[in-house]
Scaffold this active site. Structure first.
Site: not given
Ligand code: NI
Length: 136
Positions: A125, A81
């Site tokens: 990712e 976060h």
């Molecule tokens: Ni990105």
């Protein structure tokens, strides 16, 4: 006899890929959507794989409670976060690509593990794009 123990975790973070010395056009053409000036987020998934010779008496290579705690302190507390570019010291001067995030995480974890253990990090990712780094 080498054995590998792994732990999976995830963290959410925002980033912007940008190289200051490049023109805006070049940054946009190289980094595409990840160059968005107002940042954007990814749900990163991290797998930390620790390898070595296990201790025969305990049957443990590494206590997973300890590995969990190390990953919590070095990765989740630092990056979950957060805006990687703005909120973290680690990426003040490093472009937060998946490659660089994997290398930074590897270095943070490496310092916390016994030198007789090898370690590899795999950082997703997106579901389909991931990077592996083992320190070599
Ligand atoms: Ni990105």
């Amino acid at each position: 006899m080498e054995i590998t123990v792994s732990r999976k975790t995830n963290f959410n973070a925002a980033h912007r890929l940008h190289v200051n010395s490049w023109s805006d056009e070049k940054n946009k053409s190289i980094f595409g959507l990840c160059n968005n000036p107002n940042f954007h987020g990814h749900n990163y998934q991290l797998i930390v794989a620790v390898s070595g010779e296990m201790e025969t008496e305990s049957g443990f290579l590494i206590d997973l409670k300890i590995l969990k705690q190390i990953i919590f302190e070095e990765v989740e507390e630092k990056f979950d976060h957060k805006n990687l570019n703005m909120d973290t010291d680690e990426f003040k001067n490093i472009n937060p690509t998946a490659e660089n995030i994997a290398i930074v995480i590897w270095n943070l974890l490496r310092k916390r593990l016994n030198t007789n253990l090898k370690m590899k990090v795999t950082l997703y990712e997106t579901e389909r794009n991931f990077v592996e780094y083992n320190g070599n």
